[in-house]
Write a protein that holds these residues in place. Structure first.
Motif: not given
Length: 204
Positions: A169-178, A180-187, A189-194, A197-200
């Motif tokens: 689990r990334p330390v920065l998860l949900n600390t900034c819009h970039i 966001d666990s729903n966002g593309e950066v998380v999808r 780089n950290w698909p397990d925490h995405y 709605d988009r497939p991982r």
């Protein structure tokens, strides 16, 4: 200049905040902040008398010593320059930070211990950039070292830094819009925490 060309103007006030992070030889980390407020003109104060241009109105120092988990082990606060002689008398209160962990709830915990008359406005403000500097100092180094250990133990790609970061689990998860666990950066780089709605494993 990254900003647009400004209107004609004259400089009045400069606040500088400088934060630096250090790795100590005893396994702990020092994160230091220095805040100064400087005017472009001379003015009179009741207790310091005349303050000349370039002479800081405020000059504050703060050092947090933290461990790998970002838990505060020691604090040093110094008021070097201030408009009132007794401003520095509140610095012992900053020992209340010992034992706190920098992370979720940090700002609330700081306000509970040092808010209002219990602290110094400027030193408390300095704790914000010090906290982010602690993350920037410690997290990349520990992540790199953990990846190197995993690679040595696993003997190949399975132990790579990239694989480790994708599952932890990334330390920065949900600390900034970039982050966001729903966002593309998380999808990506950290698909397990995405959680979007988009497939991982969707192609970009």
């Amino acid at each position: 200049m990254p900003l647009s060309e400004p209107a004609a103007r004259e400089p009045i006030h400069t606040r500088e905040v400088i934060c630096r992070g250090y790795r100590r030889t005893d396994g702990l980390w020092d994160v230091e902040g220095h805040l100064t407020d400087v005017k472009s003109y001379a003015f009179h104060t009741e207790q310091r008398g005349q303050i000349m241009p370039g002479d800081p109105v405020h000059g504050m120092w703060l050092r947090l010593t933290v461990d790998n988990d970002l838990t505060v082990q020691a604090v040093e606060a110094v008021t070097e320059k201030s408009p009132y002689r007794t401003c520095g008398s509140v610095t012992p209160n900053f020992q209340r930070l010992v034992g706190l962990k920098i992370g979720p709830g940090w700002t609330r915990a700081v306000k509970e211990r040092l808010g209002g008359v219990q602290g110094c406005t400027h030193l408390v403000e300095l704790l914000g950039p010090i906290a982010t500097t602690a993350f920037q100092t410690i997290y990349p180094i520990l992540a790199r070292e953990q990846a190197e250990k995993a690679r040595a133990a696993g003997g190949g790609e399975a132990g790579s830094k990239e694989d480790m970061l994708r599952t932890k689990r990334p330390v920065l998860l949900n600390t900034c819009h970039i982050f966001d666990s729903n966002g593309e950066v998380v999808r990506k780089n950290w698909p397990d925490h995405y959680t979007g709605d988009r497939p991982r494993d969707a192609a970009d």
